[in-house]
Design a protein around this motif. Sequence first.
Motif, PDB file in Angstrom:
ATOM      1  N   LEU A 189     -13.964  37.694  -9.439  1.00  0.00           N
ATOM      2  CA  LEU A 189     -14.770  36.621 -10.679  1.00  0.00           C
ATOM      3  C   LEU A 189     -13.560  35.799 -11.458  1.00  0.00           C
ATOM      4  N   LEU A 190     -13.283  35.050 -11.477  1.00  0.00           N
ATOM      5  CA  LEU A 190     -12.561  33.385 -12.147  1.00  0.00           C
ATOM      6  C   LEU A 190     -12.962  32.442 -12.816  1.00  0.00           C
ATOM      7  N   GLY A 191     -12.022  32.489 -14.018  1.00  0.00           N
ATOM      8  CA  GLY A 191     -12.482  31.402 -14.421  1.00  0.00           C
ATOM      9  C   GLY A 191     -13.451  31.057 -15.655  1.00  0.00           C
ATOM     10  N   VAL A 192     -14.486  30.809 -15.885  1.00  0.00           N
ATOM     11  CA  VAL A 192     -15.514  30.554 -17.070  1.00  0.00           C
ATOM     12  C   VAL A 192     -16.056  32.212 -16.537  1.00  0.00           C
ATOM     13  N   SER A 193     -16.663  32.266 -15.601  1.00  0.00           N
ATOM     14  CA  SER A 193     -17.265  33.039 -14.322  1.00  0.00           C
ATOM     15  C   SER A 193     -16.463  34.698 -15.174  1.00  0.00           C
ATOM     16  N   LEU A 194     -15.434  34.781 -14.977  1.00  0.00           N
ATOM     17  CA  LEU A 194     -14.352  36.019 -16.075  1.00  0.00           C
ATOM     18  C   LEU A 194     -14.687  36.321 -17.467  1.00  0.00           C
ATOM     19  N   GLU A 195     -14.348  34.743 -18.045  1.00  0.00           N
ATOM     20  CA  GLU A 195     -14.562  34.904 -19.076  1.00  0.00           C
ATOM     21  C   GLU A 195     -16.246  35.291 -19.890  1.00  0.00           C
ATOM     22  N   ALA A 196     -17.057  34.766 -19.055  1.00  0.00           N
ATOM     23  CA  ALA A 196     -18.573  35.193 -19.014  1.00  0.00           C
ATOM     24  C   ALA A 196     -18.983  36.548 -19.809  1.00  0.00           C
ATOM     25  N   LEU A 197     -18.022  37.184 -18.061  1.00  0.00           N
ATOM     26  CA  LEU A 197     -18.400  38.510 -18.032  1.00  0.00           C
ATOM     27  C   LEU A 197     -18.445  39.546 -18.735  1.00  0.00           C
ATOM     28  N   ARG A 198     -16.906  38.756 -19.602  1.00  0.00           N
ATOM     29  CA  ARG A 198     -15.748  39.548 -20.146  1.00  0.00           C
ATOM     30  C   ARG A 198     -16.956  39.510 -21.461  1.00  0.00           C
ATOM     31  N   ASP A 248     -21.083  24.092  -1.547  1.00  0.00           N
ATOM     32  CA  ASP A 248     -20.531  23.363  -0.462  1.00  0.00           C
ATOM     33  C   ASP A 248     -18.987  22.442  -1.357  1.00  0.00           C
ATOM     34  N   ARG A 249     -18.503  23.095  -2.325  1.00  0.00           N
ATOM     35  CA  ARG A 249     -16.996  23.538  -2.209  1.00  0.00           C
ATOM     36  C   ARG A 249     -15.890  24.361  -1.408  1.00  0.00           C
ATOM     37  N   MET A 250     -16.774  25.436  -0.904  1.00  0.00           N
ATOM     38  CA  MET A 250     -15.877  26.532   0.039  1.00  0.00           C
ATOM     39  C   MET A 250     -15.238  25.771   1.447  1.00  0.00           C
ATOM     40  N   LEU A 251     -16.860  25.029   1.414  1.00  0.00           N
ATOM     41  CA  LEU A 251     -16.746  23.497   2.451  1.00  0.00           C
ATOM     42  C   LEU A 251     -16.015  23.117   3.035  1.00  0.00           C
ATOM     43  N   ALA A 252     -15.677  22.308   1.902  1.00  0.00           N
ATOM     44  CA  ALA A 252     -14.821  20.876   2.068  1.00  0.00           C
ATOM     45  C   ALA A 252     -13.114  21.201   1.790  1.00  0.00           C
ATOM     46  N   ALA A 253     -13.058  22.562   0.749  1.00  0.00           N
ATOM     47  CA  ALA A 253     -11.971  23.620   1.268  1.00  0.00           C
ATOM     48  C   ALA A 253     -11.318  24.253   2.254  1.00  0.00           C
ATOM     49  N   HIS A 254     -11.894  23.931   3.499  1.00  0.00           N
ATOM     50  CA  HIS A 254     -12.056  25.042   4.694  1.00  0.00           C
ATOM     51  C   HIS A 254     -11.668  26.155   5.111  1.00  0.00           C
ATOM     52  N   ILE A 255     -12.689  26.855   3.956  1.00  0.00           N
ATOM     53  CA  ILE A 255     -12.475  28.368   3.802  1.00  0.00           C
ATOM     54  C   ILE A 255     -13.433  28.764   4.857  1.00  0.00           C
ATOM     55  N   LEU A 303     -19.429  36.088   1.103  1.00  0.00           N
ATOM     56  CA  LEU A 303     -19.617  35.743  -0.366  1.00  0.00           C
ATOM     57  C   LEU A 303     -21.566  34.978  -0.503  1.00  0.00           C
ATOM     58  N   MET A 304     -21.347  34.112   0.370  1.00  0.00           N
ATOM     59  CA  MET A 304     -23.023  34.177   0.061  1.00  0.00           C
ATOM     60  C   MET A 304     -23.677  34.806  -0.134  1.00  0.00           C
ATOM     61  N   GLY A 305     -24.013  36.411   0.995  1.00  0.00           N
ATOM     62  CA  GLY A 305     -24.705  36.927   1.367  1.00  0.00           C
ATOM     63  C   GLY A 305     -25.685  36.536   2.670  1.00  0.00           C
ATOM     64  N   HIS A 306     -25.240  35.616   3.081  1.00  0.00           N
ATOM     65  CA  HIS A 306     -25.278  35.224   4.729  1.00  0.00           C
ATOM     66  C   HIS A 306     -25.478  35.817   6.129  1.00  0.00           C
ATOM     67  N   ALA A 307     -26.246  35.958   6.808  1.00  0.00           N
ATOM     68  CA  ALA A 307     -26.112  36.038   8.384  1.00  0.00           C
ATOM     69  C   ALA A 307     -24.864  35.949   9.145  1.00  0.00           C
ATOM     70  N   LEU A 308     -24.063  36.539   9.723  1.00  0.00           N
ATOM     71  CA  LEU A 308     -22.962  35.662  10.075  1.00  0.00           C
ATOM     72  C   LEU A 308     -23.190  35.104  11.719  1.00  0.00           C
ATOM     73  N   GLY A 309     -24.094  35.963  12.408  1.00  0.00           N
ATOM     74  CA  GLY A 309     -24.951  35.803  13.516  1.00  0.00           C
ATOM     75  C   GLY A 309     -23.531  36.145  14.600  1.00  0.00           C
ATOM     76  N   ASN A 366      -7.796  33.986  -4.249  1.00  0.00           N
ATOM     77  CA  ASN A 366      -6.910  33.610  -3.608  1.00  0.00           C
ATOM     78  C   ASN A 366      -6.585  32.403  -3.198  1.00  0.00           C
ATOM     79  N   ARG A 367      -8.113  32.175  -2.759  1.00  0.00           N
ATOM     80  CA  ARG A 367      -8.676  31.051  -1.519  1.00  0.00           C
ATOM     81  C   ARG A 367      -9.500  30.012  -2.771  1.00  0.00           C
ATOM     82  N   LEU A 368     -10.220  30.881  -3.329  1.00  0.00           N
ATOM     83  CA  LEU A 368     -11.899  30.404  -4.640  1.00  0.00           C
ATOM     84  C   LEU A 368     -10.449  29.830  -5.775  1.00  0.00           C
ATOM     85  N   ALA A 369      -9.967  29.971  -5.983  1.00  0.00           N
ATOM     86  CA  ALA A 369      -8.865  29.335  -7.401  1.00  0.00           C
ATOM     87  C   ALA A 369      -8.976  28.022  -7.128  1.00  0.00           C
TER      88      ALA A 369
END
Length: 423
Positions: A325-334, A380-387, A395-401, A416-419
């Motif tokens: 949980l980071l940023g606005v998501s963390l604050e919302a869940l508090r 899309d943001r994760m892809l653009a950041a080359h995560i 994180l997406m809950g997808h199969a890895l193959g 740290n990678r998502l921040a």
Amino acid sequence: MAVMLRGATWNLRKRVPVRYGEVEPRREIWLSLHTDSRAEAEAKAPAIWRAQIEAWEARLAGASEDAERRFQAAQDLAAKRGFSWLPLKDVTRLPREELLERIEAIPAHGQVPNRQEAAAILGAVSAPEITVSRALDLYWGFTRDRVTDKSPDQLRRWRNPRIKAVRNLITLIGDKPIPAISGDDMLAFRAWWLDRIDDEGLSANSANKDLIHLGDVLKTVNKMKRLGLVLPLSDLSLKEGKARPRLPFSSAWIRDHLLAPGALDGLNDQARAIFLVMINTGARPSELAALSAQTIHLHATTPYITIEGENRQLKSANAERRIPLLGVSLEALRAFPGGFDRYRTNSATLSATVNKFLRNNDLKETDGHTMYGLRHAFEDRMLAAHIDERIRRDLMGHALGRVRYGQGGSMADVANRLAPISF
């Protein structure tokens, strides 16, 4: 039966039965048999009397406080007088000759028209407000001919999909009267199905079956009850084999519009919080609605949520995961450390509530954007950041193959990678 000659025409003269005193002020009535032949008059008299009895019975039903019985009685009375039932707005548009014919057919006593018969013949009785659940009850009676040869098991399999379709609609929009169902309601129902297709891996065919069964129920009741409604049921089906793609919100739109000060103030607190949590987690709306105190970990060194099958079935084994949980998501869940009781057992209305809010407040980036676009924006943001692909799929809950080895990185490392791509 006593037939008597009045002038040149034979008439039937009868005492009014006590049962009908409430709807017939006369103590006896004379019914014209429209003939100058006694033999013909005696032959016609029984049928004329039966018709009069039926008319009185319809009047009695029309005096009922039950709106459905009153409306049915009006239709029956109109038919007894030789007219098809038409609502008042349509009666007023009839050609002059046809309108006069209806007016002249209204029985009168002492030159005072019978009010119930006038209302029936002129269409002045309001259609009953039949709810969606009541429509299903009526539907079974109207479709008896379709099931006469079905076995108990066939009948069960025939009924259950219709029950399910009606229950799904009621869950989403409430048990509304049929006339109150709007085009927006049906579009919300369609959007709810699109979300389920994404969430649960269902096919467009499942949604279309629901729409077909629901349409059959509502159209049948509308027709058989002669409600005369224009139902908003057209152009709702999903293309088989390919659901409408979910459009991701751009980062600029999320920052400048969705997260603008006061932009989400009109949403209820829980829907707004789930929306904000979705921005930086990419979790499905139904997954976030199911969160509880046991799956929200705000006091961990790196706060996170777990998506797990707690009293619910996950889309797949891959859907079980941990998300920081980071940023606005963390604050919302508090503000909701115990989760979202409003939607935990009723997540069906969540997407509809949010999507309607986005539409009404010009917060949709395009007409095709929905709440679910936050999930794809996160990816899309994760892809653009080359995560790393392993982290993205976890994180997406997808199969890895391929076989998953190890834990896939610590919460702190993933956070740290998502921040840099979080809001």
